[in-house]
Design an enzyme around this catalytic site. Structure first.
Site, PDB file in Angstrom:
ATOM      1  N   GLN A  78       0.843  -1.199   0.000  1.00 53.63           N
ATOM      2  CA  GLN A  78       0.000   0.000   0.000  1.00 53.63           C
ATOM      3  C   GLN A  78       0.880   1.252   0.000  1.00 53.63           C
ATOM      4  O   GLN A  78       1.093   1.865   1.031  1.00 53.63           O
ATOM      5  CB  GLN A  78      -0.890  -0.034   1.253  1.00 53.63           C
ATOM      6  CG  GLN A  78      -1.842   1.121   1.371  1.00 53.63           C
ATOM      7  CD  GLN A  78      -3.213   0.774   0.880  1.00 53.63           C
ATOM      8  OE1 GLN A  78      -3.647  -0.349   0.995  1.00 53.63           O
ATOM      9  NE2 GLN A  78      -3.910   1.750   0.366  1.00 53.63           N
ATOM     10  N   PHE A  79       1.401   1.608  -1.169  1.00 56.52           N
ATOM     11  CA  PHE A  79       2.288   2.770  -1.243  1.00 56.52           C
ATOM     12  C   PHE A  79       1.589   4.058  -0.837  1.00 56.52           C
ATOM     13  O   PHE A  79       2.238   5.026  -0.435  1.00 56.52           O
ATOM     14  CB  PHE A  79       2.910   2.906  -2.640  1.00 56.52           C
ATOM     15  CG  PHE A  79       2.011   3.518  -3.670  1.00 56.52           C
ATOM     16  CD1 PHE A  79       2.068   4.875  -3.931  1.00 56.52           C
ATOM     17  CD2 PHE A  79       1.096   2.737  -4.381  1.00 56.52           C
ATOM     18  CE1 PHE A  79       1.246   5.444  -4.891  1.00 56.52           C
ATOM     19  CE2 PHE A  79       0.280   3.292  -5.332  1.00 56.52           C
ATOM     20  CZ  PHE A  79       0.340   4.657  -5.600  1.00 56.52           C
ATOM     21  N   THR A  80       0.268   4.099  -0.909  1.00 55.64           N
ATOM     22  CA  THR A  80      -0.465   5.329  -0.589  1.00 55.64           C
ATOM     23  C   THR A  80      -0.360   5.701   0.891  1.00 55.64           C
ATOM     24  O   THR A  80      -0.747   6.808   1.273  1.00 55.64           O
ATOM     25  CB  THR A  80      -1.949   5.223  -0.996  1.00 55.64           C
ATOM     26  OG1 THR A  80      -2.551   4.135  -0.299  1.00 55.64           O
ATOM     27  CG2 THR A  80      -2.079   5.028  -2.498  1.00 55.64           C
TER      28      THR A  80
END
Length: 152
Positions: A78-80
């Site tokens: 989950q890079f966000t």
């Protein structure tokens, strides 16, 4: 590294309509990697998560770890989690790790959990994933390696 940990009764992940991972009671982990992270941080985060005592004992106290309850783990990239929303209305993601490095560290985390947690499932790095879960509690923690393991 940032991890949003949700204690769940069950969780699953699908890609293009096909379920690729499912767990029962345990942790759903949303994992973000920064450009500053390395293998040591992955190992320390994995150890910390495995040792967290956030399951209830027979007296209703959060006193039991994942191993104590035979818990399972679902790891989702989950890079966000590294979104920067300070300017304007569109988040920036310059603090997120480069995809090649982030993928390697994500894979290392999955491998580290597989060594310690018999039932470890995971998503697909960079894919458009659909994640389903039933929260237990709900009990959600936000873990940031820069706060847990400050340099210096």
């Amino acid at each position: 590294m940032r991890v949003v940990l949700q204690r769940v009764l069950e969780a699953s992940v699908s890609v293009e309509g096909e379920e690729i991972g499912r767990i029962g009671k345990g942790f759903l982990l949303l994992v973000g990697v920064s450009h500053e992270d390395d293998e040591k941080i992955v190992d320390r985060m994995t150890d910390k998560i495995c040792r967290l005592r956030i399951f209830e004992d027979e007296n209703g106290k959060t006193n039991l770890s994942l191993a104590d309850v035979g818990g399972e783990v679902l790891v989702i990239s989950q890079f966000t989690l590294y979104a920067d929303c300070r300017k304007g209305n569109r988040p920036g993601f310059t603090d997120a790790g480069a995809p090649e490095k982030a993928c390697a560290l994500y894979e290392r985390m999955i491998a580290a959990f597989k060594e310690r947690v018999p039932k470890t499932a995971h998503g697909s790095f960079g894919a458009d994933m659909k994640v389903s879960l039933i929260n237990d509690g709900p009990f959600t923690l936000s873990l940031d390696s820069s706060q847990l393991f400050p340099k210096g």
